[in-house]
Design a protein around this motif. Structure first.
Motif, PDB file in Angstrom:
ATOM      1  N   MET A   1      18.836   0.686 -23.123  1.00  0.00           N
ATOM      2  CA  MET A   1      16.875   0.504 -23.209  1.00  0.00           C
ATOM      3  C   MET A   1      16.340  -0.177 -22.605  1.00  0.00           C
ATOM      4  O   MET A   1      14.923  -0.350 -21.667  1.00  0.00           O
ATOM      5  N   ALA A   2      16.624  -0.760 -22.186  1.00  0.00           N
ATOM      6  CA  ALA A   2      15.879  -2.598 -20.781  1.00  0.00           C
ATOM      7  C   ALA A   2      16.347  -1.873 -19.571  1.00  0.00           C
ATOM      8  O   ALA A   2      15.043  -2.291 -18.714  1.00  0.00           O
ATOM      9  N   GLU A   3      17.184  -1.214 -19.679  1.00  0.00           N
ATOM     10  CA  GLU A   3      17.311  -0.667 -18.464  1.00  0.00           C
ATOM     11  C   GLU A   3      16.216   0.429 -17.833  1.00  0.00           C
ATOM     12  O   GLU A   3      16.133   0.451 -16.848  1.00  0.00           O
ATOM     13  N   VAL A   4      15.476   1.179 -18.704  1.00  0.00           N
ATOM     14  CA  VAL A   4      14.907   2.678 -18.215  1.00  0.00           C
ATOM     15  C   VAL A   4      12.993   1.333 -18.454  1.00  0.00           C
ATOM     16  O   VAL A   4      12.982   2.248 -17.337  1.00  0.00           O
ATOM     17  N   THR A   5      13.252   0.857 -19.610  1.00  0.00           N
ATOM     18  CA  THR A   5      12.119  -0.041 -19.112  1.00  0.00           C
ATOM     19  C   THR A   5      11.665  -0.928 -17.636  1.00  0.00           C
ATOM     20  O   THR A   5      11.437  -0.363 -16.934  1.00  0.00           O
ATOM     21  N   LYS A   6      12.925  -0.901 -17.391  1.00  0.00           N
ATOM     22  CA  LYS A   6      13.136  -2.104 -16.102  1.00  0.00           C
ATOM     23  C   LYS A   6      12.756  -0.808 -14.763  1.00  0.00           C
ATOM     24  O   LYS A   6      12.014  -1.360 -14.078  1.00  0.00           O
ATOM     25  N   LEU A   7      13.400   0.307 -14.944  1.00  0.00           N
ATOM     26  CA  LEU A   7      13.791   1.019 -14.047  1.00  0.00           C
ATOM     27  C   LEU A   7      12.153   2.354 -13.978  1.00  0.00           C
ATOM     28  O   LEU A   7      11.304   2.161 -12.673  1.00  0.00           O
ATOM     29  N   ILE A   8      11.123   2.217 -15.097  1.00  0.00           N
ATOM     30  CA  ILE A   8      10.372   2.892 -15.129  1.00  0.00           C
ATOM     31  C   ILE A   8       8.796   1.538 -14.521  1.00  0.00           C
ATOM     32  O   ILE A   8       8.288   2.541 -13.382  1.00  0.00           O
ATOM     33  N   THR A   9       9.117   0.325 -14.995  1.00  0.00           N
ATOM     34  CA  THR A   9       8.346  -0.466 -14.558  1.00  0.00           C
ATOM     35  C   THR A   9       8.157  -0.988 -13.061  1.00  0.00           C
ATOM     36  O   THR A   9       6.972  -1.242 -12.483  1.00  0.00           O
ATOM     37  N   GLY A  10       9.607  -0.867 -12.334  1.00  0.00           N
ATOM     38  CA  GLY A  10       9.522  -1.316 -11.170  1.00  0.00           C
ATOM     39  C   GLY A  10       9.003  -0.005 -10.153  1.00  0.00           C
ATOM     40  O   GLY A  10       8.510  -0.373  -9.023  1.00  0.00           O
ATOM     41  N   CYS A  11       9.674   1.055 -10.613  1.00  0.00           N
ATOM     42  CA  CYS A  11       8.837   2.622  -9.627  1.00  0.00           C
ATOM     43  C   CYS A  11       7.525   2.311 -10.054  1.00  0.00           C
ATOM     44  O   CYS A  11       6.419   2.977  -9.420  1.00  0.00           O
ATOM     45  N   ALA A  12       6.774   2.161 -11.154  1.00  0.00           N
ATOM     46  CA  ALA A  12       5.252   1.672 -11.499  1.00  0.00           C
ATOM     47  C   ALA A  12       4.311   1.163 -10.336  1.00  0.00           C
ATOM     48  O   ALA A  12       3.897   0.839  -9.716  1.00  0.00           O
ATOM     49  N   GLY A  13       5.803  -0.322 -10.047  1.00  0.00           N
ATOM     50  CA  GLY A  13       5.366  -1.510  -8.902  1.00  0.00           C
ATOM     51  C   GLY A  13       4.878  -1.319  -7.653  1.00  0.00           C
ATOM     52  O   GLY A  13       3.882  -1.474  -7.104  1.00  0.00           O
ATOM     53  N   VAL A  14       5.941  -0.028  -7.261  1.00  0.00           N
ATOM     54  CA  VAL A  14       5.848  -0.011  -6.127  1.00  0.00           C
ATOM     55  C   VAL A  14       5.259   0.985  -6.075  1.00  0.00           C
ATOM     56  O   VAL A  14       4.502   1.037  -4.585  1.00  0.00           O
ATOM     57  N   LEU A  15       4.861   2.236  -6.812  1.00  0.00           N
ATOM     58  CA  LEU A  15       3.835   3.260  -6.343  1.00  0.00           C
ATOM     59  C   LEU A  15       2.280   2.186  -6.871  1.00  0.00           C
ATOM     60  O   LEU A  15       1.402   2.507  -5.357  1.00  0.00           O
ATOM     61  N   ILE A  16       1.953   1.529  -7.276  1.00  0.00           N
ATOM     62  CA  ILE A  16       0.977   0.884  -7.621  1.00  0.00           C
ATOM     63  C   ILE A  16       0.782  -0.118  -5.645  1.00  0.00           C
ATOM     64  O   ILE A  16      -0.663  -0.212  -5.225  1.00  0.00           O
ATOM     65  N   GLY A  17       2.128  -0.762  -4.765  1.00  0.00           N
ATOM     66  CA  GLY A  17       1.773  -1.637  -3.961  1.00  0.00           C
ATOM     67  C   GLY A  17       1.977  -0.148  -2.766  1.00  0.00           C
ATOM     68  O   GLY A  17       1.201  -0.836  -2.078  1.00  0.00           O
ATOM     69  N   LEU A  18       2.385   0.713  -3.336  1.00  0.00           N
ATOM     70  CA  LEU A  18       2.530   1.455  -2.023  1.00  0.00           C
ATOM     71  C   LEU A  18       0.244   1.521  -1.969  1.00  0.00           C
ATOM     72  O   LEU A  18      -0.411   1.881  -0.369  1.00  0.00           O
ATOM     73  N   VAL A  19       0.197   2.191  -3.066  1.00  0.00           N
ATOM     74  CA  VAL A  19      -1.700   2.932  -3.367  1.00  0.00           C
ATOM     75  C   VAL A  19      -2.568   1.211  -2.675  1.00  0.00           C
ATOM     76  O   VAL A  19      -3.525   1.523  -2.052  1.00  0.00           O
ATOM     77  N   ALA A  20      -1.845   0.480  -3.032  1.00  0.00           N
ATOM     78  CA  ALA A  20      -2.436  -1.374  -2.864  1.00  0.00           C
ATOM     79  C   ALA A  20      -2.249  -1.027  -0.422  1.00  0.00           C
ATOM     80  O   ALA A  20      -3.168  -1.641  -0.469  1.00  0.00           O
ATOM     81  N   GLY A  21      -0.998  -0.881  -0.655  1.00  0.00           N
ATOM     82  CA  GLY A  21      -0.556  -1.370   0.488  1.00  0.00           C
ATOM     83  C   GLY A  21      -1.005   0.011   1.905  1.00  0.00           C
ATOM     84  O   GLY A  21      -2.250  -0.598   2.969  1.00  0.00           O
ATOM     85  N   PHE A  22      -1.802   1.249   1.626  1.00  0.00           N
ATOM     86  CA  PHE A  22      -2.251   2.624   2.377  1.00  0.00           C
ATOM     87  C   PHE A  22      -4.544   2.140   2.394  1.00  0.00           C
ATOM     88  O   PHE A  22      -4.493   2.255   3.579  1.00  0.00           O
ATOM     89  N   GLY A  23      -4.779   1.378   0.864  1.00  0.00           N
ATOM     90  CA  GLY A  23      -5.819   0.754   0.777  1.00  0.00           C
ATOM     91  C   GLY A  23      -5.711  -0.598   1.872  1.00  0.00           C
ATOM     92  O   GLY A  23      -7.122  -0.835   2.807  1.00  0.00           O
ATOM     93  N   LEU A  24      -5.220  -1.273   2.112  1.00  0.00           N
ATOM     94  CA  LEU A  24      -5.214  -2.649   3.247  1.00  0.00           C
ATOM     95  C   LEU A  24      -4.879  -1.746   4.158  1.00  0.00           C
ATOM     96  O   LEU A  24      -5.786  -2.453   5.483  1.00  0.00           O
ATOM     97  N   LEU A  25      -3.901  -1.100   4.750  1.00  0.00           N
ATOM     98  CA  LEU A  25      -4.572  -0.296   5.876  1.00  0.00           C
ATOM     99  C   LEU A  25      -5.502   0.396   6.756  1.00  0.00           C
ATOM    100  O   LEU A  25      -5.642   0.092   7.359  1.00  0.00           O
ATOM    101  N   THR A  26      -6.402   0.640   5.377  1.00  0.00           N
ATOM    102  CA  THR A  26      -7.460   1.511   6.026  1.00  0.00           C
ATOM    103  C   THR A  26      -8.563   0.402   6.224  1.00  0.00           C
ATOM    104  O   THR A  26      -9.443   0.695   7.129  1.00  0.00           O
ATOM    105  N   LEU A  27      -8.635  -0.590   5.210  1.00  0.00           N
ATOM    106  CA  LEU A  27      -8.985  -1.252   5.334  1.00  0.00           C
ATOM    107  C   LEU A  27      -8.992  -2.763   7.543  1.00  0.00           C
ATOM    108  O   LEU A  27      -9.918  -2.640   7.519  1.00  0.00           O
ATOM    109  N   LEU A  28      -7.881  -2.557   7.464  1.00  0.00           N
ATOM    110  CA  LEU A  28      -7.647  -3.133   9.233  1.00  0.00           C
ATOM    111  C   LEU A  28      -8.411  -1.926   9.577  1.00  0.00           C
ATOM    112  O   LEU A  28      -8.160  -2.529  10.921  1.00  0.00           O
ATOM    113  N   MET A  29      -7.330  -0.663   9.283  1.00  0.00           N
ATOM    114  CA  MET A  29      -7.737  -0.410  10.490  1.00  0.00           C
ATOM    115  C   MET A  29      -9.207   0.282  10.525  1.00  0.00           C
ATOM    116  O   MET A  29     -10.097   0.447  12.201  1.00  0.00           O
ATOM    117  N   GLN A  30     -10.973   0.368   9.655  1.00  0.00           N
ATOM    118  CA  GLN A  30     -12.131  -0.366   9.792  1.00  0.00           C
ATOM    119  C   GLN A  30     -12.173  -1.855  10.478  1.00  0.00           C
ATOM    120  O   GLN A  30     -13.094  -1.239  11.740  1.00  0.00           O
TER     121      GLN A  30
END
Length: 88
Positions: A1-30
């Motif tokens: 159970m702990a491994e599944v939790t880590k997998l889901i948490t890691g994937c969610a963290g990466v997805l949130i990071g990618l969204v934040a990265g695209f937002g940061l890239l948008t700000l930089l391009m502006q």
């Protein structure tokens, strides 16, 4: 159970990071007014570093937090077990 939790948490963290990265890239391009698009290699490197870096960073942070919570929970279980065995 702990491994599944880590997998889901890691994937969610990466997805949130990618969204934040695209937002940061948008700000930089502006801020630079699209000057990064003059050389294709520069924009590819910039996108890879900003978006990929924030994705990896957020994923690592999410896994670190999950690991810390899991360790605290395990330590509390050991302490409770130790107290129960001591009372008997």
């Amino acid at each position: 159970m702990a491994e599944v939790t880590k997998l889901i948490t890691g994937c969610a963290g990466v997805l949130i990071g990618l969204v934040a990265g695209f937002g940061l890239l948008t700000l930089l391009m502006q801020q630079v007014g699209g000057a990064l698009t003059d050389t294709p290699a520069l924009i590819v490197i910039t996108i890879a570093v900003i978006v990929g870096g924030t994705g990896v960073g957020f994923g690592y942070l999410a896994l670190w937090i999950t690991g810390a919570v899991y360790e605290k929970r395990e330590k509390a279980k050991r302490e409770a077990r130790k107290k129960r065995s001591f009372k008997k």
